[in-house]
Design an enzyme around this catalytic site. Sequence first.
Site, PDB file in Angstrom:
ATOM      1  N   MET A   1     -36.294  66.759   3.576  1.00 57.71           N
ATOM      2  CA  MET A   1     -36.264  66.256   4.961  1.00 57.71           C
ATOM      3  C   MET A   1     -36.028  64.755   4.878  1.00 57.71           C
ATOM      4  SD  MET A   1     -39.376  68.577   6.401  1.00 57.71           S
ATOM      5  CE  MET A   1     -40.029  68.773   4.759  1.00 57.71           C
TER       6      MET A   1
ATOM      7  N   HIS B   1     -42.889  75.726  -2.403  1.00 58.93           N
ATOM      8  CA  HIS B   1     -42.064  74.958  -1.473  1.00 58.93           C
ATOM      9  C   HIS B   1     -42.545  73.506  -1.479  1.00 58.93           C
ATOM     10  CE1 HIS B   1     -39.628  74.788   2.307  1.00 58.93           C
ATOM     11  NE2 HIS B   1     -40.550  73.925   2.716  1.00 58.93           N
TER      12      HIS B   1
ATOM     13  N   GLY C   1     -41.880  67.624   9.819  1.00 64.99           N
ATOM     14  CA  GLY C   1     -42.633  66.377   9.651  1.00 64.99           C
ATOM     15  C   GLY C   1     -44.101  66.599   9.366  1.00 64.99           C
TER      16      GLY C   1
ATOM     17  N   HIS D   1     -37.392  71.162  -0.368  1.00 68.70           N
ATOM     18  CA  HIS D   1     -36.949  71.034   1.021  1.00 68.70           C
ATOM     19  C   HIS D   1     -36.815  69.546   1.338  1.00 68.70           C
ATOM     20  CE1 HIS D   1     -38.015  71.745   5.560  1.00 68.70           C
ATOM     21  NE2 HIS D   1     -36.765  71.362   5.391  1.00 68.70           N
TER      22      HIS D   1
ATOM     23  N   GLY E   1     -47.504  69.622   8.878  1.00 66.61           N
ATOM     24  CA  GLY E   1     -48.006  70.981   8.768  1.00 66.61           C
ATOM     25  C   GLY E   1     -48.896  71.314   9.956  1.00 66.61           C
ATOM     26  N   GLY E   2     -49.264  72.577  10.067  1.00 65.14           N
ATOM     27  CA  GLY E   2     -50.249  72.984  11.065  1.00 65.14           C
ATOM     28  C   GLY E   2     -49.767  73.031  12.503  1.00 65.14           C
TER      29      GLY E   2
ATOM     30  N   MET F   1     -35.948  76.079  10.679  1.00 62.27           N
ATOM     31  CA  MET F   1     -37.218  75.426  11.008  1.00 62.27           C
ATOM     32  C   MET F   1     -37.786  76.054  12.280  1.00 62.27           C
ATOM     33  SD  MET F   1     -37.914  73.328   8.614  1.00 62.27           S
ATOM     34  CE  MET F   1     -39.474  72.891   9.398  1.00 62.27           C
TER      35      MET F   1
ATOM     36  N   MET G   1     -40.308  64.194   2.329  1.00 69.86           N
ATOM     37  CA  MET G   1     -40.140  63.489   3.616  1.00 69.86           C
ATOM     38  C   MET G   1     -40.006  61.996   3.367  1.00 69.86           C
ATOM     39  SD  MET G   1     -43.063  65.339   5.858  1.00 69.86           S
ATOM     40  CE  MET G   1     -43.139  67.114   6.042  1.00 69.86           C
TER      41      MET G   1
ATOM     42  N   SER H   1     -46.364  76.147   0.890  1.00 71.88           N
ATOM     43  CA  SER H   1     -45.904  74.764   1.013  1.00 71.88           C
ATOM     44  C   SER H   1     -46.983  73.800   0.524  1.00 71.88           C
ATOM     45  CB  SER H   1     -45.565  74.453   2.472  1.00 71.88           C
ATOM     46  OG  SER H   1     -45.517  73.053   2.645  1.00 71.88           O
TER      47      SER H   1
ATOM     48  N   ASP I   1     -39.731  78.396   8.293  1.00 70.65           N
ATOM     49  CA  ASP I   1     -40.697  77.376   7.873  1.00 70.65           C
ATOM     50  C   ASP I   1     -41.390  76.745   9.079  1.00 70.65           C
ATOM     51  OD1 ASP I   1     -42.041  75.314   6.612  1.00 70.65           O
ATOM     52  OD2 ASP I   1     -40.248  74.297   5.875  1.00 70.65           O
ATOM     53  N   GLY I   2     -42.708  76.973   9.160  1.00 75.18           N
ATOM     54  CA  GLY I   2     -43.527  76.300  10.167  1.00 75.18           C
ATOM     55  C   GLY I   2     -44.294  77.261  11.048  1.00 75.18           C
TER      56      GLY I   2
ATOM     57  N   ASP J   1     -42.149  69.916   0.129  1.00 76.36           N
ATOM     58  CA  ASP J   1     -41.631  69.227   1.316  1.00 76.36           C
ATOM     59  C   ASP J   1     -41.448  67.745   1.039  1.00 76.36           C
ATOM     60  OD1 ASP J   1     -41.369  71.177   3.441  1.00 76.36           O
ATOM     61  OD2 ASP J   1     -43.525  71.451   3.239  1.00 76.36           O
TER      62      ASP J   1
HETATM   63  C1  DX5 Z   1     -42.902  70.990   8.066  1.00 78.74           C
HETATM   64  C2  DX5 Z   1     -42.686  71.471   6.649  1.00 78.74           C
HETATM   65  C3  DX5 Z   1     -43.360  72.762   6.383  1.00 78.74           C
HETATM   66  C4  DX5 Z   1     -44.856  72.730   6.526  1.00 78.74           C
HETATM   67  C5  DX5 Z   1     -45.313  74.050   7.074  1.00 78.74           C
HETATM   68  O1  DX5 Z   1     -42.137  69.861   8.277  1.00 78.74           O
HETATM   69  O2  DX5 Z   1     -41.310  71.619   6.365  1.00 78.74           O
HETATM   70  O3  DX5 Z   1     -42.990  73.310   5.117  1.00 78.74           O
HETATM   71  O4  DX5 Z   1     -45.528  72.463   5.323  1.00 78.74           O
HETATM   72  O5  DX5 Z   1     -46.657  73.970   7.323  1.00 78.74           O
HETATM   73  P1  DX5 Z   1     -47.419  75.085   8.163  1.00 78.74           P
HETATM   74  O6  DX5 Z   1     -47.239  76.383   7.444  1.00 78.74           O
HETATM   75  O7  DX5 Z   1     -48.824  74.597   8.142  1.00 78.74           O
HETATM   76  O8  DX5 Z   1     -46.819  75.097   9.537  1.00 78.74           O
HETATM   77 ZN    ZN Z   2     -40.710  72.795   4.517  1.00 81.31          ZN
END
Ligand code: DX5
Ligand code: ZN
Length: 231
Positions: free
Chosen positions: A74, A39, A148, A72, A150-151, A143, A43, A16, A181-182, A41
């Site tokens: 969002m 991927h 929203g 993706h 990462g991490g 999900m 937002m 991602s 994802d996540g 993201d």
């Molecule tokens: C979260 C995103 C994910 C995110 C995952 O809203 O859709 O794709 O980047 O990040 P990690 O792998 O750090 O949880």
């Molecule tokens: Zn994602």
Amino acid sequence: MADRILATKDLLIAPSLLAANFGNLAHEIASISNADLVHVDVMDGHFVPNISFGPEAVRLARQNFGGLVDAHLMISNPDTALQAFIKAQPDIITFHIEATNHANRLIQQIHDAGIYASVSLNPATPISLLEDIITDVDMVLIMSVNPGFGGQAFIPRTLDKIRRLRHLAGLNRVQPRIEVDGGISCTNAAEIIKSGADVLVAGSSIFSHADRQAAISSLLHAARQGLSQLA
Ligand code: DX5
Ligand code: ZN
């Protein structure tokens, strides 16, 4: 569609870009060239409380990555923004079921553009919402964190949700890809695959490593342990 990789490989890893250095995305994309998907993201600060990429980042990924580009979305009102993302030419467009009243129409429009159609569910959204579209989608994105950021930590209940999705797909005699994802890393990849997923998105667990190619190989190796135990 670039190729049929979505239908042929047993396990796919999707780094991602949310965890990448936004200041040098072309270089970051080059660093993950051994991945199957990239991927992206997207937002909008409305559907999720964060703002990230738009269609330009999807286009950049298309131009710099040899594998599949996974957009993706969002975003609220994906119906309105769809054409802008189609023009950026990803291989897969994932929209959220919570964000539209017209999932069936969106799937048709994505397919009409020659793009794989994928639908995503937030952690609190039940699998039952997929009953009448499961035969039409190429992929479902579960999900495993609230979208929203990462991490975040992987939500354990996701494992049961993946199993229930696989069951629903089986009842309908279809085999959509199941992307998760996540919060995914080498420590939980096998368990997620064992539950029935076959596409793993990973942001921080790949981009936090200096050697991204090695991080992708390690995640794939960990995931393969789960494949042998698939129920
Ligand atoms: C979260 C995103 C994910 C995110 C995952 O809203 O859709 O794709 O980047 O990040 P990690 O792998 O750090 O949880
Ligand atoms: Zn994602």
